[in-house]
Design an enzyme around this catalytic site. Structure first.
Site, short mmCIF file in Angstrom:
data_model
loop_
_atom_site.label_atom_id
_atom_site.label_comp_id
_atom_site.label_asym_id
_atom_site.label_seq_id
_atom_site.Cartn_x
_atom_site.Cartn_y
_atom_site.Cartn_z
N GLU A 190 0.84 -1.21 0.00
CA GLU A 190 0.00 0.00 0.00
C GLU A 190 0.87 1.25 0.00
OE1 GLU A 190 -3.10 -0.02 -0.50
OE2 GLU A 190 -3.94 -1.88 0.26
N ARG A 194 0.34 3.66 -3.24
CA ARG A 194 -0.35 4.93 -2.98
C ARG A 194 0.64 6.08 -2.86
NH1 ARG A 194 -6.07 3.59 -0.11
NH2 ARG A 194 -5.92 1.35 -0.21
N ASP A 328 -4.41 -10.03 -8.18
CA ASP A 328 -4.66 -9.13 -9.32
C ASP A 328 -3.46 -8.39 -9.90
OD1 ASP A 328 -4.58 -7.71 -6.92
OD2 ASP A 328 -6.63 -6.99 -7.02
N GLU A 507 -12.09 -0.25 -10.46
CA GLU A 507 -11.62 -1.17 -11.51
C GLU A 507 -12.51 -1.20 -12.75
OE1 GLU A 507 -12.01 -2.05 -8.30
OE2 GLU A 507 -9.92 -1.93 -7.70
#
Ligand SMILES: *[C@@H]1O[C@H](CO)[C@@H](O)[C@H](O)[C@H]1NC(C)=O
Ligand SMILES: *[C@@H]1O[C@H](CO)[C@@H](O)[C@H](O)[C@H]1NC(C)=O
Length: 602
Positions: A190, A194, A328, A507
């Site tokens: 993360e 980010r 993913d 998404e």
């Protein structure tokens, strides 16, 4: 009698599959929830919150001075980009009519207006904190306390032309202190996608004009590099910040999610490209070497299971496979690293294409719909070693997170010149559009199940089959299914909604945007606009926009959370959907998995 026996066997089979699935999922959850206690640091949180950070006295990051216990002896060199190795991705758009332009600009302004609304709410209630709570107006810090929403939104501010806001935000970035943290345990993934992605993107978009962006990106790179200081150089993905800052000995984790491990390449590579410091690329290339070496040996060769053991470097044993959450962006980053490296090596193309072959063969299915739509979703598979691969049953899941897939496959189809994969991409994107439109509030929930077609090319609607899937316990008795459909508000073709939330995820619009930039299909902006209106209508609050507890019922109940990806990704993708096609052209930028455009070197 024979039929009865057969159906009983089927029930047992289905039950077993379901049990295995839950077992697998709860195992993952368990391993996860046990991490924090296992890695709890020696410092108490008060000390972590108020450290005497050396960065304040001498302007240098404390992380730069932490010596590596397991230094790299020889760096893996970064491959040089090959000019013209990547074919043009974007469609050549015709000039639009003035009517079309007026419609487009009105939509663009509505997106920008909603962004400004949420940004103002963040500024007023949670400035410099990670997130604003869109119902209560409180602030909270689930991402270390380095102003996650602000850093994540930097590039969107710039793209939307909000220059004054952008410059105020950059001033704030200059004062961020990566020597302290609001959490004991940091997610390297993360933090990377980010914060590091956000800073590098803002740096790239502004042509390097704002020095603090790169300075802070380097500080962050130095910090995250410490997480790689393990005996086998595999990073610790759930990382004890305080212990690392104290220079403590770090232990390699055992079980790690592949998305956490495999989604570091883009940001680290871009940081090496900009700084000419080879360490960052070297660090992530070591991980990808292991992925590459073990790719042919997993239970579904070409793909990797959701969980791998980094301590033993065993990426093959686990049996659970999905392209949705927890896996993913590993796949997304194979393709995008190929693009970012300018085709300088064949490795990433090979990894991606091997994965694509397995995806096409095993992971995609067509759902049965009452409108007969020819669409695709990707499901999940439990690959126990006893069943031959060709006979494995797909779990007909449809995850919102997996909606990124259509966009990825579309880009891959374009740069590797595979028309049949562009058709698959189209069907995947339309699967997610269908999921939005078929749900009564016009929004796709986090996770649902559909009914897989027996025959991909001929799949007529069959309500008996739907009822059977809705109520697996008593397939002979459609009354139970009809009751359940009513009670759960299930639209035709949906056999269950496992997670009814919509948490402002990007998404679906991400993939619509990519498909539009690649094909120019004029029906896509209208579909995107319908999605946008449905989302805004249900999520808007006085302060910003709120996640939904249940997006499947009228007046969806809201949750007090607005994730930073709402400003970083969802609203950016809607904005780009209605922008001129040369705004963040896919031929100039590659977007990380948090929607941050990174400049391609060729
Ligand atoms: C937000 O979007 C809606 C469309 O869904 C639009 O009607 C509204 O004007 C937008 N808000 C602002 C402040 O622009
Ligand atoms: C519909 O599905 C049921 C249950 O799977 C099956 O028995 C029946 O033959 C199907 N009907 C048609 C017309 O295919």
């Amino acid at each position: 009698m024979a039929y009865f026996l057969l159906s009983r066997q089927r029930i047992i089979l289905v039950l077993l599959t379901v049990c295995f699935f839950f077992l697998w999922k709860s195992q993952v959850a368990l391993q996860y929830s046990s991490f924090p206690s296992r890695t709890k640091g020696p410092l108490d949180s008060q000390q972590i919150l108020n450290p005497h950070s050396p960065s304040k006295s001498d302007g240098q990051s404390p992380w730069a001075r932490i010596p590596q216990r397991y230094p790299v002896r020889s760096m893996i060199p970064m491959p040089s980009p090959v000019p013209n190795a990547i074919p043009t991705i974007q469609h050549r758009f015709e000039r639009e009519s003035s009517e079309a332009r007026a419609v487009r600009i009105a939509r663009l302004n509505a997106v920008k207006g909603n962004f400004t609304h949420a940004w103002s709410g963040y500024k007023a209630h949670a400035w410099l904190r990670d997130e604003v709570k869109p119902l209560s107006g409180q602030a909270h810090d689930p991402f270390g306390g380095w102003a996650a929403t602000l850093v994540d939104a930097l590039d969107t501010l710039w793209i939307m032309g909000l220059k004054d806001e952008f410059e105020r935000a950059v001033e704030a970035v200059a004062k961020l202190d990566f020597g302290s943290c609001t959490m004991d345990e940091v997610s390297v993934f993360e933090t990377n996608i980010r914060y590091l992605g956000g800073l590098l993107s803002a740096y790239d978009l502004t042509g390097g004009k704002y020095a603090p962006l790169l300075q802070k990106a380097v500080e962050l790179g130095q910090m995250l590099y410490v997480a790689f200081d393990t005996p086998n150089r595999m990073p610790i993905t759930r990382w004890n910040f305080a212990a690392a800052l104290n220079g403590g000995q770090q232990k390699t984790q055992e079980t790690v999610l592949v998305a956490d491990l495999g989604s570091l390449t883009l940001e680290f590579t871009r940081l090496s490209q900009i700084t000419k410091d080879p360490r960052y690329f070297d660090a992530v290339q070591r991980i990808m070497d292991v992925f590459g070496e073990q790719q042919p040996r997993t239970k579904i060769p070409g793909l990797w299971p959701v969980v791998v053991n980094v301590k033993k470097l065993d990426f093959t044993s686990y049996a659970g496979f999905t392209l949705g959450g927890m896996a993913d962006s590993l796949y997304e980053y194979l393709l995008k690293e190929h693009i970012l490296l300018g085709g300088g090596t064949q490795r990433y193309q090979e990894l991606y294409q091997h994965a694509m072959e397995a995806i096409k063969r095993h992971m995609l299915y067509r759902p049965m719909t009452d409108g007969g739509e020819d669409i695709l979703f990707s499901g999940s598979i439990w690959a126990d070693s006893k069943t031959p691969l060709s006979q494995l049953d797909i779990d007909a899941e449809a995850q919102h997170l997996a909606c990124f897939l259509g966009g990825m496959v579309a880009i891959g189809a374009k740069i590797f010149n595979k028309d049949e994969e562009l058709e698959i991409a189209r069907k995947l994107v339309h699967g997610c559009i269908w999921a939005y439109e078929t749900n009564r509030q016009g929004i796709m929930p986090e996770v649902m199940h559909t009914v897989p077609c027996d025959d991909q090319t001929n799949c007529p609607w069959n309500s008996t089959k739907w009822f059977e899937a809705v109520d697996r316990a008593s397939p002979q008795d459609s009354r139970a299914a009809v009751l359940k459909i009513k009670e759960k508000n299930l639209p035709p073709g949906i056999s269950g909604i496992d997670d009814t939330r919509y948490i402002l995820r990007p998404e679906a619009i991400e993939s619509i945007f990519i498909l539009y930039r690649i094909t120019g299909n004029p029906s896509l902006p209208d579909k995107a606009w319908r999605m946008f209106n449905a989302i805004i209508k249900s999520t808007i609050t006085d302060i910003g926009h709120a996640a939904l507890e249940d997006c499947t019922i009228p007046n969806p109940p809201k949750a007090d959370r607005m994730e930073s990806f709402w400003l970083a990704e969802t609203l950016k993708y809607f904005y780009l959907m209605f922008s001129e096609p040369d705004v963040i052209s896919l031929d100039e930028y590659v977007l990380n998995t948090e929607g941050h455009p990174l400049k391609r070197s060729v």
